[in-house]
Design an enzyme around this catalytic site. Structure first.
Site, PDB file in Angstrom:
ATOM      1  N   TRP A   1     -10.382 -10.231   5.722  1.00  9.46           N
ATOM      2  CA  TRP A   1     -11.443  -9.889   6.688  1.00  9.46           C
ATOM      3  C   TRP A   1     -12.431 -11.025   6.889  1.00  9.46           C
ATOM      4  O   TRP A   1     -13.530 -10.806   7.365  1.00  9.46           O
ATOM      5  CB  TRP A   1     -12.159  -8.611   6.238  1.00  9.46           C
ATOM      6  CG  TRP A   1     -11.277  -7.395   6.327  1.00  9.46           C
ATOM      7  CD1 TRP A   1     -10.575  -6.815   5.304  1.00  9.46           C
ATOM      8  CD2 TRP A   1     -10.954  -6.631   7.506  1.00  9.46           C
ATOM      9  NE1 TRP A   1      -9.851  -5.736   5.774  1.00  9.46           N
ATOM     10  CE2 TRP A   1     -10.066  -5.598   7.117  1.00  9.46           C
ATOM     11  CE3 TRP A   1     -11.331  -6.722   8.852  1.00  9.46           C
ATOM     12  CZ2 TRP A   1      -9.557  -4.656   8.021  1.00  9.46           C
ATOM     13  CZ3 TRP A   1     -10.826  -5.787   9.742  1.00  9.46           C
ATOM     14  CH2 TRP A   1      -9.959  -4.773   9.323  1.00  9.46           C
TER      15      TRP A   1
ATOM     16  N   ASP B   1     -12.795  -5.004   3.653  1.00 12.41           N
ATOM     17  CA  ASP B   1     -13.091  -5.153   2.231  1.00 12.41           C
ATOM     18  C   ASP B   1     -13.886  -6.399   1.852  1.00 12.41           C
ATOM     19  O   ASP B   1     -14.881  -6.318   1.167  1.00 12.41           O
ATOM     20  CB  ASP B   1     -11.775  -5.149   1.431  1.00 12.41           C
ATOM     21  CG  ASP B   1     -10.913  -3.927   1.705  1.00 12.41           C
ATOM     22  OD1 ASP B   1     -11.190  -3.189   2.671  1.00 12.41           O
ATOM     23  OD2 ASP B   1      -9.954  -3.707   0.949  1.00 12.41           O
TER      24      ASP B   1
ATOM     25  N   GLU C   1      -0.006  -7.620   9.119  1.00 14.73           N
ATOM     26  CA  GLU C   1      -1.267  -6.954   8.817  1.00 14.73           C
ATOM     27  C   GLU C   1      -2.432  -7.608   9.579  1.00 14.73           C
ATOM     28  O   GLU C   1      -3.317  -6.924  10.090  1.00 14.73           O
ATOM     29  CB  GLU C   1      -1.491  -7.027   7.297  1.00 14.73           C
ATOM     30  CG  GLU C   1      -2.607  -6.156   6.762  1.00 14.73           C
ATOM     31  CD  GLU C   1      -2.720  -6.257   5.243  1.00 14.73           C
ATOM     32  OE1 GLU C   1      -2.005  -7.094   4.629  1.00 14.73           O
ATOM     33  OE2 GLU C   1      -3.521  -5.491   4.661  1.00 14.73           O
TER      34      GLU C   1
ATOM     35  N   ARG D   1      -5.755 -13.189   0.372  1.00 15.58           N
ATOM     36  CA  ARG D   1      -6.339 -11.993  -0.243  1.00 15.58           C
ATOM     37  C   ARG D   1      -7.713 -12.333  -0.823  1.00 15.58           C
ATOM     38  O   ARG D   1      -8.073 -13.501  -0.937  1.00 15.58           O
ATOM     39  CB  ARG D   1      -5.419 -11.500  -1.377  1.00 15.58           C
ATOM     40  CG  ARG D   1      -4.017 -11.081  -0.931  1.00 15.58           C
ATOM     41  CD  ARG D   1      -3.975  -9.732  -0.237  1.00 15.58           C
ATOM     42  NE  ARG D   1      -4.659  -8.697  -0.998  1.00 15.58           N
ATOM     43  CZ  ARG D   1      -4.850  -7.450  -0.540  1.00 15.58           C
ATOM     44  NH1 ARG D   1      -4.430  -7.100   0.650  1.00 15.58           N
ATOM     45  NH2 ARG D   1      -5.478  -6.569  -1.280  1.00 15.58           N
TER      46      ARG D   1
ATOM     47  N   SER E   1      -6.893   6.598   4.176  1.00 11.49           N
ATOM     48  CA  SER E   1      -7.638   7.476   5.074  1.00 11.49           C
ATOM     49  C   SER E   1      -7.709   6.980   6.524  1.00 11.49           C
ATOM     50  O   SER E   1      -7.225   7.640   7.442  1.00 11.49           O
ATOM     51  CB  SER E   1      -9.043   7.671   4.508  1.00 11.49           C
ATOM     52  OG  SER E   1      -9.882   8.286   5.431  1.00 11.49           O
TER      53      SER E   1
ATOM     54  N   TYR F   1       0.846  -1.210   0.000  1.00 13.44           N
ATOM     55  CA  TYR F   1       0.000   0.000   0.000  1.00 13.44           C
ATOM     56  C   TYR F   1       0.879   1.258   0.000  1.00 13.44           C
ATOM     57  O   TYR F   1       1.047   1.907   1.028  1.00 13.44           O
ATOM     58  CB  TYR F   1      -0.895   0.019   1.239  1.00 13.44           C
ATOM     59  CG  TYR F   1      -1.700  -1.239   1.511  1.00 13.44           C
ATOM     60  CD1 TYR F   1      -2.751  -1.632   0.667  1.00 13.44           C
ATOM     61  CD2 TYR F   1      -1.442  -2.023   2.636  1.00 13.44           C
ATOM     62  CE1 TYR F   1      -3.498  -2.767   0.938  1.00 13.44           C
ATOM     63  CE2 TYR F   1      -2.190  -3.164   2.913  1.00 13.44           C
ATOM     64  CZ  TYR F   1      -3.218  -3.523   2.060  1.00 13.44           C
ATOM     65  OH  TYR F   1      -3.960  -4.638   2.333  1.00 13.44           O
TER      66      TYR F   1
ATOM     67  N   ASP G   1      -6.314   4.421   7.869  1.00 15.78           N
ATOM     68  CA  ASP G   1      -4.975   4.067   8.354  1.00 15.78           C
ATOM     69  C   ASP G   1      -4.305   5.279   8.995  1.00 15.78           C
ATOM     70  O   ASP G   1      -3.704   5.184  10.072  1.00 15.78           O
ATOM     71  CB  ASP G   1      -4.082   3.593   7.198  1.00 15.78           C
ATOM     72  CG  ASP G   1      -4.567   2.299   6.576  1.00 15.78           C
ATOM     73  OD1 ASP G   1      -5.653   2.320   5.979  1.00 15.78           O
ATOM     74  OD2 ASP G   1      -3.845   1.284   6.691  1.00 15.78           O
TER      75      ASP G   1
HETATM   76  C1  GLC Z   1      -6.973  -2.876   3.011  1.00 13.94           C
HETATM   77  C2  GLC Z   1      -7.841  -2.890   4.256  1.00 13.94           C
HETATM   78  C3  GLC Z   1      -8.223  -1.471   4.617  1.00 13.94           C
HETATM   79  C4  GLC Z   1      -6.982  -0.617   4.731  1.00 13.94           C
HETATM   80  C5  GLC Z   1      -6.074  -0.741   3.506  1.00 13.94           C
HETATM   81  C6  GLC Z   1      -4.715  -0.092   3.699  1.00 13.94           C
HETATM   82  O1  GLC Z   1      -7.672  -2.418   1.912  1.00 13.94           O
HETATM   83  O2  GLC Z   1      -8.973  -3.678   4.071  1.00 13.94           O
HETATM   84  O3  GLC Z   1      -8.976  -1.435   5.804  1.00 13.94           O
HETATM   85  O4  GLC Z   1      -7.340   0.700   4.935  1.00 13.94           O
HETATM   86  O5  GLC Z   1      -5.831  -2.084   3.201  1.00 13.94           O
HETATM   87  O6  GLC Z   1      -4.067  -0.622   4.814  1.00 13.94           O
END
Ligand code: GLC
Length: 457
Positions: free
Chosen positions: A384, A194, A427, A229, A60, A55, A62
């Site tokens: 999730w 997600d 994570e 994932r 947001s 990422y 986070d």
């Molecule tokens: C994933 C998670 C989300 C988080 C993002 C960045 O998409 O589901 O909650 O904000 O990763 O960490």
């Protein structure tokens, strides 16, 4: 992953976690140092990436969790983190779920800036962003940051307050649905959870067009295993939903009336209600009127209980706006409303009982599993759909502490330390074994570990 691990192991072993109080200072100092190093490593000069590989931009919610940890050792950096996110706010008030860093290769992340095309929207901010949102936990983080800043706190509050008011106004004006006026989410990613099983029914009404992958390439699978994932089918649905919203100019009248996915989520709304209480606090610090925010918090708390609480299920259940039906899955999202101080006792007790039951086994497993352990779809390693995450575990701990369940709350904080001590700043984590999954050196895991370690000193 082995599905239904809880079902197979419903009466199984009890995880015994080392208490934070029993860990030597040499150990906790080392953990703290590692967590700080991760946040330094993931700092981009004005904000923190959730993880350098998976990422590589600013996310947001986070950033709100990251700011909570940052303010404990670098409060100015925490303020910069939030203010730089507010710099990505749209003129309609929405705070997008990703603020793209122009210095990063646009193809490093999918869907990236060329997918979302925020610059085509009237009132776009000066940098590229996504067009969807995430749970509004920012006002609550801002109060913590203002506290961390000491005498500079009021100056920060004066800058943050109008952005946060605009963020909440957007939810009220553009996202509320039905007479109760709770906010709808229009994409599963907006919940932050997600691929939660709670979204299976509404999401499966969206066609999964795998030919989208002729045009688009998933980048997430380069950094984490396919078993950890979302599936390709679900990913194709996510892309389709995002494209439809984009191609309607991110128009919320359209999406509320016609978007294929429109759901009222308990955690999203509970965090909004909690954030109104925080806004009242910020308003007081700068001499503004807090009463409207308090009234909003009360209204939203009542609406949550009326609309989403299920006494039979013992949890809050999301509602599908398209069908009017409640979504029957028991997920951690249905337990986080415990963060609300004015939740009625008839709700607080049963939420606590559900947390302690075989469905979540809080105190007997690591953290709070993201999904009912007894559901055959529970998958302890897939994102999730089962693993324990530290942000949701921390929120439940906050809620338990607030309602007087001190031992359980402390035990969850001990779990946060135990998981990261055993498996690193991953994570998410297998709730029964504590093994780490997804990306590593994950920022909110580091930040919340710092928060736990330093709040308990
Ligand atoms: C994933 C998670 C989300 C988080 C993002 C960045 O998409 O589901 O909650 O904000 O990763 O960490």
């Amino acid at each position: 992953g082995a599905a239904g691990v809880g079902a197979a192991d419903a009466s199984g072993g009890v995880v015994v976690t080392t208490r934070l109080a029993d860990r030597p200072a040499t150990e906790t100092d080392g953990l703290l140092r590692d967590a700080v190093h991760v946040l330094i490593d993931n700092w981009h000069g004005h904000s923190t990436v959730p993880s350098r590989d998976l990422y590589p931009h600013q996310w947001s919610w986070d950033s709100a969790f990251i700011a909570l940890g940052l303010r404990r050792w670098a409060p100015k950096r925490a303020a910069t983190e939030l203010l730089s996110l507010f710099g990505a706010q749209w003129s309609d008030g929405r705070i997008p779920h990703i603020a793209f860093n122009p210095a990063v290769d646009p193809d490093a992340y999918f869907p990236g800036p060329t997918f979302w095309r925020s610059a085509d929207v009237v009132g776009h901010p000066p940098i590229d962003t996504s067009g969807i949102i995430q749970p509004p936990v920012h006002a609550t983080a801002a109060v913590a940051v203002a506290d961390g800043l000491g005498e500079d706190g009021a100056a920060f509050a004066r800058r943050a307050y109008p952005c946060l008011v605009a963020q909440h106004d957007y939810l009220r004006r553009r996202r509320s649905v039905g007479p109760a006026g709770l906010a709808a989410v229009v994409h599963p990613w907006e919940t932050g959870m997600d691929n939660s099983p709670a979204w299976d029914t509404p999401l499966h009404a969206v066609p999964a067009d795998l030919s989208l992958f002729d045009t688009y390439t998933r980048r997430d699978l380069e950094h984490a295993g396919t078993g950890e994932r979302p599936t390709d089918e679900d990913y194709a649905r996510y892309i389709r939903l995002a494209l439809a919203y984009r191609d309607h100019g991110y128009d919320d009248d359209w999406v509320r009336a016609e978007g294929a996915f429109c759901v009222v989520d308990p955690t999203f709304n509970a965090l909004w209600a909690r954030a109104e209480i925080s806004l009242a606090d910020l308003a007081e610090r700068i001499g503004a009127d807090p009463s409207g925010h308090r009234a909003e918090a009360a209204r939203l708390t009542r609406a949550l209980v009326d609309q989403l609480w299920s006494a039979e299920a013992g949890v809050f259940l999301a509602r599908d706006v398209r069908t009017g039906h409640r979504l029957s899955e028991r997920t951690v999202s249905g337990l986080i409303p415990l963060v609300l101080p004015d939740l009625p006792a008839e709700v607080v007790g049963p939420v606590h009982d559900t947390l302690s039951s075989d469905r979540f086994r809080v105190g007997r497993v690591y953290g709070v599993p993201s999904f009912d352990l007894t559901d055959p779809r529970h998958d302890p390693q897939r994102y999730w759909r089962g693993p324990s995450w530290l942000n949701t575990t921390w929120l439940v701990a906050q809620g338990l502490r607030q309602h007087g369940y001190t031992d359980l709350a402390t035990g969850l904080e001990d779990d946060i330390v135990a998981l990261t001590a055993q498996s690193g700043l991953r994570e998410y984590f297998h709730p029964l074994t504590g093994t780490g999954h997804g990306t590593d050196r994950f920022s909110w895991s580091a930040a919340l570990l710092i928060e736990v370690l330093l709040s308990r000193r």
